[in-house]
Design a protein around this motif. Structure first.
Motif: not given
Length: 302
Positions: A157-165
């Protein structure tokens, strides 16, 4: 990343908890991640009172909460073969490896007695020794109860989804290794050195970069760690895994998070270090010959 199918991972100190709602913790829900307490991996939430919380995610936990109960999420995780098939079981295997590594390295290199921490996974909200925490907080270490807390939805949700990792199976081991690094800092008394909370050379940044360095140390030594019977836990950690860890470190640099939030890069608000610094100190740990190589507090340049 592959685990030895014969390894016994049943002793991994990972517990899943349910319930314990209560006050909402600020931080991750206030995307863009950042703000004056910073954001990303290993935030130090110690503005007025030091021993509150050290976390991956941005905001502090506060308030109380109801009782928590454990689930059977990890009961099926018994062997390295299970870890190769299940993210949950991989988490348990990583916990065994980290405990094995630091149980040897900490007393050997520092003379300090080791005691293990435990990883608590949760969904929604839970109570901790540092107060109530919600999924908004992200992974964190609470020095009060000496436990690592992890909402596993953070990675997608965050590391990939929101920050694009870019993601990958070694991202979570890097995150857990970083949080375990905070536990080692707690045992060593390093947290007591933190006086300044923000800025590019602040004590908070030095604490976070050191935890990245400790994560790098473990990553290099992980293939040598064993279970209680002396069987190696990892079959292989390859360059692709290292690249995934470095990408995660880059993704949660203060400058990257500020840019992702649509704002300007303001070094005076940093609490973690830049993407380049986080990658550099992970690499320093990976190449370290001594825990002293991770002494960010004495480093003239970060």
């Amino acid at each position: 990343m592959r685990f030895n199918p014969k390894a016994d991972i049943s002793g991994g100190r990972v517990t899943d908890v349910r319930g314990g709602g209560g006050a909402r913790a600020g931080g991750m829900g206030n995307i863009p991640i950042g703000g004056i307490t910073g954001g990303g991996i290993g935030t130090t939430i110690i503005v007025l009172i030091f021993f509150v919380i050290v976390q991956f995610g941005g905001g502090g936990a506060s308030g109380g909460g109801g009782p928590v109960e454990t689930t059977d999420r990890y009961e099926q995780c018994q062997t390295g073969a299970d870890a190769n098939e299940s993210v949950d079981c991989a988490r348990r295997a990583v916990a065994v490896s980290l405990e094995n590594y630091w149980a040897q390295e900490l007393p050997q290199q520092t003379g300090i007695q080791f005691r293990p921490t435990e990883i608590f996974t949760f969904s929604g909200a839970t109570t901790t020794g540092c107060g109530a925490a919600s999924a908004d907080v992200g992974p964190f270490y609470c020095p009060t109860d000496e436990r690592i807390y992890l909402d596993t939805t953070f990675f997608d949700d965050v590391l990939e989804g929101q920050l694009g990792g870019q993601g990958g199976d070694f991202v979570e081991p890097y995150v857990i290794g970083h949080e375990y690094g905070h536990h080692i800092q707690n045992l060593m008394g390093t947290m007591g050195k933190v006086r300044t909370q923000q800025g590019p050379t602040s004590d908070s940044v030095r604490l976070e970069l050191q935890a990245d360095c400790y994560a790098g140390m473990w990553t290099r030594g992980a293939t040598g760690t064993t279970d209680s019977k002396g069987i190696k836990i990892f079959a292989a950690i390859d360059q692709g895994d290292i690249d995934e860890a470095l990408d995660a470190a880059k993704t949660v640099g203060d400058d990257r998070i500020q840019q992702a939030g649509g704002g300007d890069v303001n070094k005076e608000q940093w609490t973690h270090g830049s993407s380049a610094e986080r990658m550099r100190w992970f690499t320093t740990g990976y190449n370290a010959t001594s825990i002293e190589d991770c002494d960010t507090f004495s480093a003239s340049s970060l």
